[in-house]
Write an enzyme that holds these catalytic residues in place. Structure first.
Site, PDB file in Angstrom:
ATOM      1  N   GLU A 164      -6.420  14.279   1.145  1.00 48.20           N
ATOM      2  CA  GLU A 164      -5.220  13.884   0.418  1.00 48.20           C
ATOM      3  C   GLU A 164      -3.980  14.184   1.258  1.00 48.20           C
ATOM      4  O   GLU A 164      -3.878  15.272   1.847  1.00 48.20           O
ATOM      5  CB  GLU A 164      -5.133  14.635  -0.918  1.00 48.20           C
ATOM      6  CG  GLU A 164      -4.024  14.095  -1.799  1.00 48.20           C
ATOM      7  CD  GLU A 164      -3.920  14.814  -3.141  1.00 48.20           C
ATOM      8  OE1 GLU A 164      -3.571  14.170  -4.132  1.00 48.20           O
ATOM      9  OE2 GLU A 164      -4.195  16.022  -3.191  1.00 48.20           O
ATOM     10  N   GLY A 299      -2.573  25.005  -0.790  1.00 44.90           N
ATOM     11  CA  GLY A 299      -3.073  26.083  -1.632  1.00 44.90           C
ATOM     12  C   GLY A 299      -4.506  25.829  -2.048  1.00 44.90           C
ATOM     13  O   GLY A 299      -5.339  26.723  -2.041  1.00 44.90           O
ATOM     14  N   GLU A 302      -8.434  19.314  -4.958  1.00 39.35           N
ATOM     15  CA  GLU A 302      -9.282  19.044  -6.114  1.00 39.35           C
ATOM     16  C   GLU A 302     -10.437  18.101  -5.857  1.00 39.35           C
ATOM     17  O   GLU A 302     -10.913  17.433  -6.788  1.00 39.35           O
ATOM     18  CB  GLU A 302      -8.414  18.453  -7.227  1.00 39.35           C
ATOM     19  CG  GLU A 302      -7.842  17.066  -6.930  1.00 39.35           C
ATOM     20  CD  GLU A 302      -6.453  17.089  -6.323  1.00 39.35           C
ATOM     21  OE1 GLU A 302      -5.755  16.064  -6.405  1.00 39.35           O
ATOM     22  OE2 GLU A 302      -6.071  18.136  -5.768  1.00 39.35           O
ATOM     23  N   ASN A 303     -10.951  17.982  -4.631  1.00 35.86           N
ATOM     24  CA  ASN A 303     -12.063  17.066  -4.370  1.00 35.86           C
ATOM     25  C   ASN A 303     -13.068  17.122  -5.518  1.00 35.86           C
ATOM     26  O   ASN A 303     -13.473  18.193  -5.964  1.00 35.86           O
ATOM     27  CB  ASN A 303     -12.775  17.455  -3.069  1.00 35.86           C
ATOM     28  CG  ASN A 303     -11.817  17.760  -1.941  1.00 35.86           C
ATOM     29  OD1 ASN A 303     -11.036  16.925  -1.533  1.00 35.86           O
ATOM     30  ND2 ASN A 303     -11.873  18.990  -1.453  1.00 35.86           N
ATOM     31  N   HIS A 335      -5.573  24.837 -12.092  1.00 38.24           N
ATOM     32  CA  HIS A 335      -4.909  23.631 -11.586  1.00 38.24           C
ATOM     33  C   HIS A 335      -5.930  22.637 -11.024  1.00 38.24           C
ATOM     34  O   HIS A 335      -5.935  21.455 -11.392  1.00 38.24           O
ATOM     35  CB  HIS A 335      -3.912  24.035 -10.495  1.00 38.24           C
ATOM     36  CG  HIS A 335      -3.072  22.920  -9.967  1.00 38.24           C
ATOM     37  ND1 HIS A 335      -1.763  22.742 -10.317  1.00 38.24           N
ATOM     38  CD2 HIS A 335      -3.353  21.911  -9.097  1.00 38.24           C
ATOM     39  CE1 HIS A 335      -1.268  21.682  -9.708  1.00 38.24           C
ATOM     40  NE2 HIS A 335      -2.221  21.164  -8.946  1.00 38.24           N
ATOM     41  N   GLU A 336      -6.811  23.130 -10.148  1.00 40.27           N
ATOM     42  CA  GLU A 336      -7.761  22.217  -9.500  1.00 40.27           C
ATOM     43  C   GLU A 336      -8.800  21.681 -10.483  1.00 40.27           C
ATOM     44  O   GLU A 336      -9.221  20.523 -10.371  1.00 40.27           O
ATOM     45  CB  GLU A 336      -8.442  22.914  -8.318  1.00 40.27           C
ATOM     46  CG  GLU A 336      -7.495  23.468  -7.268  1.00 40.27           C
ATOM     47  CD  GLU A 336      -6.406  22.487  -6.857  1.00 40.27           C
ATOM     48  OE1 GLU A 336      -6.704  21.287  -6.715  1.00 40.27           O
ATOM     49  OE2 GLU A 336      -5.250  22.923  -6.690  1.00 40.27           O
ATOM     50  N   HIS A 339      -7.445  18.863 -12.514  1.00 37.18           N
ATOM     51  CA  HIS A 339      -7.455  17.615 -11.735  1.00 37.18           C
ATOM     52  C   HIS A 339      -8.769  16.836 -11.885  1.00 37.18           C
ATOM     53  O   HIS A 339      -8.792  15.630 -11.644  1.00 37.18           O
ATOM     54  CB  HIS A 339      -7.265  17.924 -10.257  1.00 37.18           C
ATOM     55  CG  HIS A 339      -5.844  17.942  -9.806  1.00 37.18           C
ATOM     56  ND1 HIS A 339      -4.961  16.914 -10.078  1.00 37.18           N
ATOM     57  CD2 HIS A 339      -5.148  18.853  -9.069  1.00 37.18           C
ATOM     58  CE1 HIS A 339      -3.782  17.200  -9.524  1.00 37.18           C
ATOM     59  NE2 HIS A 339      -3.870  18.368  -8.922  1.00 37.18           N
ATOM     60  N   GLU A 358      -0.132  15.641 -10.340  1.00 32.01           N
ATOM     61  CA  GLU A 358       0.289  17.008 -10.047  1.00 32.01           C
ATOM     62  C   GLU A 358       1.113  17.639 -11.163  1.00 32.01           C
ATOM     63  O   GLU A 358       0.987  18.833 -11.430  1.00 32.01           O
ATOM     64  CB  GLU A 358       1.071  17.036  -8.727  1.00 32.01           C
ATOM     65  CG  GLU A 358       0.254  16.592  -7.512  1.00 32.01           C
ATOM     66  CD  GLU A 358      -0.982  17.465  -7.280  1.00 32.01           C
ATOM     67  OE1 GLU A 358      -1.107  18.528  -7.908  1.00 32.01           O
ATOM     68  OE2 GLU A 358      -1.831  17.058  -6.464  1.00 32.01           O
TER      69      GLU A 358
END
Length: 918
Positions: A164, A299, A302-303, A335-336, A339, A358
């Site tokens: 990304e 940081g 999110e794959n 957060h991830e 996603h 995001e």
């Protein structure tokens, strides 16, 4: 609309030239058959079959790729992305025999064209076969090499991906735009001493390879965008656990740090189960891996099925990690994993709407962690995100949340505080306005309606408007009497009409409030820190106007009231006269409030008499707003300073830290002007202001998370400001810690102790050796910060650029930290200038790392001489070195803002300090 490839004559009648390479290549340059930076929409990938083989000895990789394509309209060439890949073979596979294809490359747009003289790709399905090779990248993007050193000193290599936003094309030829979703079947060839992991579970491994290598074959992915593809080859170890919903969750890390993976594993299981239930959509993959990568710029990433993290963002050492580390790790994982739904399952159509990914993930950090980990008190920190966003969004160099972008540098710059933090703040405002329940059902509708698809802003607003409409159904189905009451008191909310004012124009409103008896007059205008605030926006041609969901309380009622301000000016009426009115309750809205006609005086008086009438978030927002109003000359400085005096009685983390955030930068500006007398006078005032609270702090890990984080903040401030009792205790604890060879120190005061110890040459060198030997990312971060805070900071920078002393990934934060050191700010600026070219090459043009350094190193400069120097340097850069970056405009505007503030307010500050010495 007619496709440019529809006629053979037109395909080469274009503006840009590329070089033809590959099979049967003509040595003459031919015009490249496409002149746009976006790919044609008439050829779409359906499935990628990718074999990738990284060689961790030669640090190269090879690949074999087959892409199943759907051609929607006859064309003479297939256009796709490729960057720094040498394509050795290109064929079109057919029912009889393969057709060799030529490859033409246009490097400026990172595109290749596949074609064969006299051949047309007819409408229907086709399979192209490509073979390629390249070096593993030296940067932190694409398919890149990493390394780590074991405790015994052995250097070990690994290869991992970061695609990304636009770097999948550097690992394999592909249609590298988010709307070109496809399925991926991935195979990875490796040595037996390594493992490989990818988005999906491994199906099986082929052992009988002729060259002694192994080949891992992974299951086919769900339909997804190229930027979410991931694969890693390493010697990592893992621990695993199943979620309540049957998903296999694993944490991977280097072998010597596997003992620090337990917290991340349990947290990921809890959060994935939470999202599964909250969104009412099962996580669609059978597994999810979380990998701690030793070399990682972002940081986290999110794959789908394989999220990747910095080690400091995933690994928790119970003996050495602080409460702040635990909060940070929990939020990053939240957060991830958010996603996996927002971004992966439903993806923005194009990068102009990055905030749909995001902003939502940042917002869901707080929603999820507040419910799953209430002990972390995450709500205490949300408003700080909004304040940070406002500091950027108040400049003319800001941009709308939804902004047109095209090239990779512009796309990378979208990963900023506006997309993340402002996005989260306006979602929080909308959730509060619609009610949490209606908002939740709206986003569930959005996710279910658009699963495995791409969306734009309007799709989200439609889902939320539909929910708003359906919330009226109980009214419709009830008795006529209740029916009438419902429709008199409740209207269908046009969510799009409200939210377009927040996403399609930059900035935010300043709400001016004037109370006369029971009549409250409200006015809105854009809050802008600019000498000429009439400057028009390049994004929005009309005057700035928002639909603002206002909230307020009064001296007579703590019950929150609401008012939707749709016009430039409006009036609301109170049921009775009040002593004061306070808008933006708990900072639920994204706006600043100015109280005219004695309104501020009444609020200041209430804070001094009994500040607990207001919530801690309301107190923090009052501090924030009044100092922002000073910066645009709506309020005199002495009034803001008068409000701050109540802080001597404050004990909550958000008002205290916001007080520091407003007051400390004032003396930082003076440091850059050599105003030592006034600087020391202000520093002394701040120590006295917070003395009572500082003296109450214990040197322990006792208390709640917020209390422990506040303790670290206060004690660090006290020691840096040379408060005698703090210096004495910290020095004693450092000596005891040193004599115990780095054992027996409470984690939440470790940074304070390290920072005091690093002030001497002996202590600095001891900490550096501890840094080199430590396997705890948390401990390493604290030591690095301590080394950069001290007067000996000059020892650090030059030894870090090559990544030998400290990892290059940590260089941006190190440079910024050194720039805040009064002994190091010029050193940091010289370092940035000298190494700018290397930094751009390593971190990528437009990346958050480059943007943060450009602004972070210069944002406390306050002299015209430094403004000229910064303008001269950035003005001398070529376009491909960043001369057009938005962050450079932000840096210059912040310096200009600092100069104006100092010119206006230094005499006022001096006079006020003389009158109010505590």
């Amino acid at each position: 609309m007619r496709n440019e490839f529809s006629s053979p004559r037109s395909q080469f009648n274009l503006l840009f030239c590329g070089l033809v390479v590959g099979n049967h290549a003509d040595t003459n340059a031919l015009p490249f058959p496409w002149d746009k930076i976006r790919l044609p929409e008439t050829v779409k990938p359906q499935h990628y079959d990718l074999l990738i083989h990284p060689n961790l000895t030669s640090l190269t990789f090879t690949g074999v790729l087959q892409i199943l394509l759907e051609v929607e309209q006859d064309t003479r060439a297939i256009i796709l992305h490729s960057k720094n890949l040498q394509i050795s073979k290109a064929q079109l596979l057919g029912s009889t025999h393969p057709r060799d294809l030529q490859v033409s490359e246009f490097e400026a747009y990172e595109q290749i064209a596949l074609f064969s003289d006299g051949f047309t790709f007819e409408k229907g399905n086709h399979v192209v076969h490509l073979e390629f090779y390249a070096n593993l990248s030296d940067s932190f993007h694409g398919f890149y090499k990493g390394r780590y050193t074991t405790n015994s000193g052995e250097v070990r290599m690994l290869a991992s991906t970061q695609f990304e936003p636009t770097h999948a094309r550097a690992a394999f030829p592909c249609f590298d735009e988010p709307a070109f979703k496809a399925n991926f079947t991935i195979r990875v060839r490796r040595e037996s001493r390594h493992i490989s992991i990818s988005n999906m579970p491994k199906v099986h491994t082929i052992n009988q390879m002729a060259d002694g290598l192994l080949e891992d074959q992974f299951d086919t992915t769900v339909k997804m965008s190229t930027y979410l593809v991931a694969f890693i080859v390493s010697d990592f170890q893992s621990i695993s656990k199943k979620s309540q919903h049957g998903v296999e969750i694993s944490v991977y890390t280097v072998p010597e740090k596997i003992s620090q993976a337990e917290y991340a594993l349990s947290t990921a299981v809890t959060l994935l189960d939470f999202y599964d239930d909250y969104f009412d959509i099962p996580y669609p993959l059978p597994k999810h891996d979380l990998a701690a990568i030793p070399d990682f710029q972002s940081g986290a990433m999110e794959n789908w099925g394989l999220s990747t993290y910095r080690e400091s963002g995933l690994l928790f050492d119970p003996e050495k990690s602080s409460s702040s580390d635990k909060l940070g790790i929990t939020k990053v994982i939240a957060h991830e994993l958010a996603h996996q739904w927002f971004g992966n399952l439903v993806t923005m159509q194009w990068w102009n709407d990055l905030w749909l990914n995001e902003g939502f993930a940042k917002f869901m950090e707080y929603v999820s962690v507040n419910i799953t980990h209430p002990e972390l008190q995450v709500d205490d920190y949300f408003l700080e995100k909004c304040f940070t966003a406002m500091s950027v969004d108040s400049l003319t160099s800001s941009h709308p949340i939804s902004t047109p972008v095209e090239n990779p540098a512009e796309i990378s710059e979208m990963f900023d505080d506006v997309s993340y933090r402002k996005g989260a703040c306006i979602l929080n405002m909308l959730r509060d306005f619609l009610t949490p329940e209606a908002f939740k059902y709206g986003i569930i509708h959005y996710l279910k309606t658009h699963s495995y698809q791409n969306t734009v802003n309007a799709h989200l607003w439609e889902s939320l408007t539909n929910v708003s409409y359906h919330s009226l159904l109980p009214c419709m189905l009830s008795s006529p009497r209740i029916n009438l009451l419902c429709f008199l008191t409740k209207n269908v909310v046009d969510v799009r009409a409200i939210m377009d004012t927040w996403t399609l124009q930059e900035g935010f409103p300043l709400i001016t409030v004037e109370v006369k008896g029971q009549e409250v007059t409200l006015k809105q205008e854009r809050f802008l820190r600019e000498a000429n605030s009439s400057k028009t926006s390049k994004y929005w041609t009309s005057s700035f106007l928002w639909q603002v969901p206002l909230t307020y309380i009064t001296s007579h009622s703590s019950a929150m009231q609401r008012f939707l301000l749709k016009s430039e000016k409006d009036v609301l009426y109170l049921p009775e006269k009040v002593d004061w009115i306070k808008f933006n309750v708990d900072l639920r809205g994204y706006y600043i409030v100015h109280y005219e006609s004695g309104g501020w005086d009444a609020l200041i008086n209430q804070l001094q008499q009994n500040h607990s009438v207001f919530s801690s978030n309301d107190r923090a927002s009052l501090i924030h707003d009044i100092f922002q109003l000073v910066s645009i000359e709506k309020i005199p400085l002495d009034k803001a300073l008068n409000l701050s005096l109540y802080l001597s009685k404050e004990s909550e983390i958000m008002p205290v830290t916001q007080g520091f955030n407003e007051l400390v930068p004032l003396y930082k500006l003076m440091e850059k002007r050599n105003m030592e007398e006034l600087e020391n006078q202000l520093k002394g005032h701040l120590v006295k202001l917070f003395k009572t609270l500082i003296d109450r702090q214990s040197w322990s890990d006792d208390g709640s998370v917020s209390e422990r984080m506040l303790r670290n903040y206060l004690l660090l401030f006290a020691c840096v400001r040379r408060y005698p009792s703090c210096i004495s205790t910290a020095t004693q604890l450092f000596q005891q810690w040193k004599e115990s060879d780095g054992k027996m120190l409470p984690t939440d005061i470790s940074l304070v102790v390290y920072t005091e110890g690093a002030r001497t040459d002996e202590g600095w060198d001891f900490l550096l050796e501890k840094y080199k030997r430590s396997v705890s990312p948390s401990e390493k971060w604290m030591i690095k910060a301590a080394l950069s805070y001290t007067p000996l900071t000059h020892k650090l920078l030059e030894r870090s650029i090559e990544g030998e002393l400290m990892k290059t990934q940590d260089l941006p934060s190190l440079v910024i930290t050194v720039s805040k050191n009064p002994k190091g700010f010029k050193l940091a600026w010289d370092f940035l200038k000298t190494n700018w070219g290397k930094l751009v090459k390593k971190f990528d043009l437009g990346s958050s790392a480059i943007s943060r350094m450009a602004v972070g190193v210069t944002d406390q400069y306050s002299t015209r001489e430094m403004l000229h120097e910064v303008q001269s340097f950035f003005g001398s850069l070529a376009q491909d070195q960043g001369s057009g970056l938005r962050s450079i405009q932000q840096a210059l505007q912040k310096i200009q803002q600092n100069i104006r503030w100092m010119d206006r307010n230094v005499p006022l500050l001096k006079a006020w300090l003389d009158r109010n010495s505590l």
